[in-house]
Write a protein that holds these residues in place. Structure first.
Motif, PDB file in Angstrom:
ATOM      1  N   ALA A 244      99.044 -39.422 -35.236  1.00  0.00           N
ATOM      2  CA  ALA A 244     100.453 -39.195 -34.875  1.00  0.00           C
ATOM      3  C   ALA A 244     101.246 -40.490 -35.021  1.00  0.00           C
ATOM      4  CB  ALA A 244     100.549 -38.677 -33.441  1.00  0.00           C
ATOM      5  N   SER A 245     102.347 -40.412 -35.764  1.00  0.00           N
ATOM      6  CA  SER A 245     103.130 -41.617 -36.025  1.00  0.00           C
ATOM      7  C   SER A 245     104.571 -41.532 -35.554  1.00  0.00           C
ATOM      8  CB  SER A 245     103.119 -41.918 -37.532  1.00  0.00           C
ATOM      9  OG  SER A 245     103.686 -40.828 -38.249  1.00  0.00           O
ATOM     10  N   ASN A 246     105.000 -40.350 -35.092  1.00  0.00           N
ATOM     11  CA  ASN A 246     106.374 -40.215 -34.616  1.00  0.00           C
ATOM     12  C   ASN A 246     106.445 -39.158 -33.526  1.00  0.00           C
ATOM     13  OD1 ASN A 246     106.645 -37.585 -35.969  1.00  0.00           O
ATOM     14  ND2 ASN A 246     106.739 -38.785 -37.863  1.00  0.00           N
ATOM     15  N   SER A 247     107.627 -38.980 -32.948  1.00  0.00           N
ATOM     16  CA  SER A 247     107.810 -38.062 -31.819  1.00  0.00           C
ATOM     17  C   SER A 247     107.522 -36.624 -32.210  1.00  0.00           C
ATOM     18  CB  SER A 247     109.239 -38.177 -31.284  1.00  0.00           C
ATOM     19  OG  SER A 247     109.496 -39.480 -30.829  1.00  0.00           O
ATOM     20  N   LYS A 248     107.872 -36.254 -33.453  1.00  0.00           N
ATOM     21  CA  LYS A 248     107.625 -34.879 -33.900  1.00  0.00           C
ATOM     22  C   LYS A 248     106.132 -34.598 -33.987  1.00  0.00           C
ATOM     23  CE  LYS A 248     108.702 -31.497 -37.482  1.00  0.00           C
ATOM     24  NZ  LYS A 248     107.315 -30.992 -37.497  1.00  0.00           N
TER      25      LYS A 248
ATOM     26  N   PHE B 126      92.899 -35.900 -20.099  1.00  0.00           N
ATOM     27  CA  PHE B 126      92.698 -36.909 -21.134  1.00  0.00           C
ATOM     28  C   PHE B 126      93.814 -36.842 -22.167  1.00  0.00           C
ATOM     29  CE2 PHE B 126      91.086 -37.733 -25.443  1.00  0.00           C
ATOM     30  CZ  PHE B 126      90.762 -39.071 -25.333  1.00  0.00           C
ATOM     31  N   PHE B 127      94.148 -35.621 -22.612  1.00  0.00           N
ATOM     32  CA  PHE B 127      95.216 -35.465 -23.597  1.00  0.00           C
ATOM     33  C   PHE B 127      96.551 -35.960 -23.047  1.00  0.00           C
ATOM     34  CE2 PHE B 127      98.751 -33.035 -25.348  1.00  0.00           C
ATOM     35  CZ  PHE B 127      98.623 -33.326 -26.706  1.00  0.00           C
ATOM     36  N   GLU B 128      96.859 -35.576 -21.800  1.00  0.00           N
ATOM     37  CA  GLU B 128      98.146 -35.958 -21.210  1.00  0.00           C
ATOM     38  C   GLU B 128      98.257 -37.477 -21.058  1.00  0.00           C
ATOM     39  OE1 GLU B 128      98.007 -33.642 -17.661  1.00  0.00           O
ATOM     40  OE2 GLU B 128      98.898 -31.864 -18.588  1.00  0.00           O
ATOM     41  N   GLU B 129      97.155 -38.119 -20.623  1.00  0.00           N
ATOM     42  CA  GLU B 129      97.178 -39.580 -20.441  1.00  0.00           C
ATOM     43  C   GLU B 129      97.339 -40.296 -21.786  1.00  0.00           C
ATOM     44  OE1 GLU B 129      93.537 -40.312 -18.435  1.00  0.00           O
ATOM     45  OE2 GLU B 129      94.347 -39.888 -16.426  1.00  0.00           O
ATOM     46  N   GLN B 130      96.569 -39.863 -22.787  1.00  0.00           N
ATOM     47  CA  GLN B 130      96.638 -40.505 -24.097  1.00  0.00           C
ATOM     48  C   GLN B 130      97.982 -40.264 -24.774  1.00  0.00           C
ATOM     49  OE1 GLN B 130      94.253 -42.611 -25.330  1.00  0.00           O
ATOM     50  NE2 GLN B 130      93.426 -42.333 -23.259  1.00  0.00           N
ATOM     51  N   SER B 131      98.539 -39.037 -24.598  1.00  0.00           N
ATOM     52  CA  SER B 131      99.824 -38.748 -25.227  1.00  0.00           C
ATOM     53  C   SER B 131     100.956 -39.538 -24.571  1.00  0.00           C
ATOM     54  CB  SER B 131     100.123 -37.239 -25.155  1.00  0.00           C
ATOM     55  OG  SER B 131     100.225 -36.803 -23.814  1.00  0.00           O
ATOM     56  N   GLN B 132     100.838 -39.795 -23.266  1.00  0.00           N
ATOM     57  CA  GLN B 132     101.849 -40.609 -22.583  1.00  0.00           C
ATOM     58  C   GLN B 132     101.833 -42.046 -23.115  1.00  0.00           C
ATOM     59  OE1 GLN B 132     101.339 -40.371 -18.339  1.00  0.00           O
ATOM     60  NE2 GLN B 132     102.019 -38.254 -18.213  1.00  0.00           N
ATOM     61  N   ILE B 133     100.633 -42.593 -23.279  1.00  0.00           N
ATOM     62  CA  ILE B 133     100.513 -43.955 -23.822  1.00  0.00           C
ATOM     63  C   ILE B 133     101.083 -44.011 -25.236  1.00  0.00           C
ATOM     64  CG2 ILE B 133      98.869 -45.722 -24.568  1.00  0.00           C
ATOM     65  CD1 ILE B 133      97.007 -44.731 -22.287  1.00  0.00           C
ATOM     66  N   LEU B 134     100.693 -43.013 -26.046  1.00  0.00           N
ATOM     67  CA  LEU B 134     101.169 -42.967 -27.430  1.00  0.00           C
ATOM     68  C   LEU B 134     102.674 -42.751 -27.498  1.00  0.00           C
ATOM     69  CD1 LEU B 134     100.433 -43.004 -30.396  1.00  0.00           C
ATOM     70  CD2 LEU B 134      99.942 -40.557 -30.264  1.00  0.00           C
ATOM     71  N   SER B 135     103.197 -41.938 -26.577  1.00  0.00           N
ATOM     72  CA  SER B 135     104.637 -41.656 -26.555  1.00  0.00           C
ATOM     73  C   SER B 135     105.443 -42.937 -26.332  1.00  0.00           C
ATOM     74  CB  SER B 135     104.944 -40.638 -25.458  1.00  0.00           C
ATOM     75  OG  SER B 135     106.337 -40.412 -25.355  1.00  0.00           O
ATOM     76  N   LYS B 136     104.965 -43.804 -25.440  1.00  0.00           N
ATOM     77  CA  LYS B 136     105.660 -45.067 -25.174  1.00  0.00           C
ATOM     78  C   LYS B 136     105.616 -45.979 -26.397  1.00  0.00           C
ATOM     79  CE  LYS B 136     104.880 -45.025 -20.167  1.00  0.00           C
ATOM     80  NZ  LYS B 136     104.210 -45.691 -19.021  1.00  0.00           N
ATOM     81  N   GLU B 137     104.457 -45.995 -27.073  1.00  0.00           N
ATOM     82  CA  GLU B 137     104.332 -46.835 -28.265  1.00  0.00           C
ATOM     83  C   GLU B 137     105.261 -46.353 -29.376  1.00  0.00           C
ATOM     84  OE1 GLU B 137     100.238 -46.675 -29.294  1.00  0.00           O
ATOM     85  OE2 GLU B 137      99.559 -47.904 -27.597  1.00  0.00           O
ATOM     86  N   ILE B 138     105.293 -45.027 -29.565  1.00  0.00           N
ATOM     87  CA  ILE B 138     106.152 -44.449 -30.605  1.00  0.00           C
ATOM     88  C   ILE B 138     107.622 -44.686 -30.271  1.00  0.00           C
ATOM     89  CG2 ILE B 138     106.956 -42.256 -31.588  1.00  0.00           C
ATOM     90  CD1 ILE B 138     104.052 -41.270 -31.437  1.00  0.00           C
ATOM     91  N   GLU B 139     107.969 -44.502 -29.009  1.00  0.00           N
ATOM     92  CA  GLU B 139     109.355 -44.711 -28.591  1.00  0.00           C
ATOM     93  C   GLU B 139     109.799 -46.144 -28.870  1.00  0.00           C
ATOM     94  OE1 GLU B 139     112.163 -44.242 -24.579  1.00  0.00           O
ATOM     95  OE2 GLU B 139     109.990 -43.984 -24.457  1.00  0.00           O
ATOM     96  N   GLN B 140     108.927 -47.104 -28.562  1.00  0.00           N
ATOM     97  CA  GLN B 140     109.276 -48.508 -28.805  1.00  0.00           C
ATOM     98  C   GLN B 140     109.417 -48.789 -30.293  1.00  0.00           C
ATOM     99  OE1 GLN B 140     110.041 -50.716 -26.271  1.00  0.00           O
ATOM    100  NE2 GLN B 140     110.837 -51.814 -28.047  1.00  0.00           N
ATOM    101  N   LYS B 141     108.527 -48.214 -31.116  1.00  0.00           N
ATOM    102  CA  LYS B 141     108.620 -48.391 -32.562  1.00  0.00           C
ATOM    103  C   LYS B 141     109.929 -47.830 -33.102  1.00  0.00           C
ATOM    104  CE  LYS B 141     103.655 -48.328 -33.603  1.00  0.00           C
ATOM    105  NZ  LYS B 141     102.563 -47.546 -34.263  1.00  0.00           N
TER     106      LYS B 141
END
Length: 334
Positions: free
Chosen positions: A17-21, A65-80
């Motif tokens: 996953a590389s973006n919000s979509k 596990f999915f919710e925790e990992q997606s939250q971390i990834l969501s913050k990274e994507i948002e910052q990018k």
């Protein structure tokens, strides 16, 4: 069910996953109504009673596990995405700033206030209760049988074996009866939670329920009360009908429809309080009777503001929140 293999696939998908979509598509793929994790929860009923607890716990761990990992990834994507915007945009700090804007109430808050003010004027009091509730108040005291599908893990968020996130505001009614006995006139607004998330549902939404218990209360009183309320809320005399329905905690039960431009539209559920519910709360059903009703705040807000998409209520668009009049809403979002 090979949960380890599913977890590996989930991790691979998250890494891609590389973006919000992409992230939103993954939430639908795994946690949507027909998502891979959601379907596992629905299949729990096919297992034996001895296998269910272990399987349910494993599925919950996978969901967490999915919710925790997606939250971390969501913050990274948002910052990018923010960094990408900053690289392409420039800000002229010498330009004058806009004048300070005053805040405003959210349409859901306005709708709750509008409904509460009406029923307060009719002699009802407002009651509140805990959002983390026991099985007893959420199910047992409301005459909901042990094998009712609403108790399953794919419909209800369980905190542990006995506690859960309330699925409706009806437990507040039981607590109020136990506290004040009869006669009683209350409304109970608040957040409720159900294990459901897709394009037409959210795991958290708002309800408001009403309860009246007194001597010689009948279904005619209920029909009159709700018809008068709906005429008030929508500001005109409506065509209203009551269709027979079923709820474990009321008998008889009904769905309430109103006529709009497209035809009949379901608006709320209601009924006469079941004698078993009164007995469980310590009220004599031979002396007292009562009615109860419940409606979804998001649906009422959508209709009142003439929205085409209920998801707008959760997007925190300042153009929506800043409108003080419903007729300004569509103009604001153009």
């Amino acid at each position: 069910m090979d949960l380890q293999q599913l977890k590996k696939q989930l991790s691979k998908d998250l890494n891609k996953a590389s973006n919000s979509k992409d992230l939103q598509d993954l939430k639908i793929k795994y946690l949507g109504k027909k998502g891979r994790i959601s379907l596992l929860s629905k299949d729990l009923g096919k297992l034996s009673q001895s296998e269910r607890p272990k399987a349910g716990k494993a599925i919950n761990h996978l969901k967490k596990f999915f919710e925790e990992q997606s939250q971390i990834l969501s913050k990274e994507i948002e910052q990018k995405e923010i960094n990408a915007i900053l690289e392409t945009e420039s800000i002229d700090i010498s330009l004058p700033v806009e004048s300070e804007k005053l805040g405003n109430l959210h349409p859901i808050t306005k709708t709750i206030d509008k409904i509460c003010q009406y029923f307060i004027s009719r002699g009802y009091s407002i009651e509140d209760g805990p959002e983390i509730e026991s099985e007893y108040f959420n199910f047992d005291a409301l005459n909901i049988p042990k094998d009712h599908p609403a108790r399953d893990m794919h419909d209800t968020f369980y905190v542990d074996a006995q506690m859960l996130l309330r699925t409706h505001t009806s437990p507040v009614q039981i607590r109020s009866i136990l506290k004040s006995k009869a006669p009683l006139k209350i409304i109970c607004p608040g957040k409720v939670y159900r294990s459901d998330a897709d394009q037409t549902h959210t795991p958290m939404f708002h309800q408001i329920e009403g309860l009246l218990i007194d001597e010689k209360v009948n279904f005619g009183n209920l029909k009159h009360e709700l018809t008068e309320f709906l005429n008030y809320f929508f500001g005109k005399k409506l065509k209203v009908r009551f269709r027979p329905s079923y709820f474990p905690f009321t008998e008889p039960s009904a769905e309430v429809d109103i006529m709009d431009k497209k035809g009949w539209l379901e608006i709320m559920g209601c009924g006469m309080v079941h004698p078993n519910v009164l007995k469980e709360a310590g009220v004599d059903p031979k002396k007292y009777s009562g009615f109860a009703f419940g409606l979804g705040i998001e649906r009422m807000t959508k209709l009142d503001y003439q929205m085409d998409d209920m998801r707008l209520l959760f997007e925190n668009d300042l153009r929506l929140i800043s409108q003080s009049k419903n007729e300004d809403f569509k103009i604001a979002l153009r």
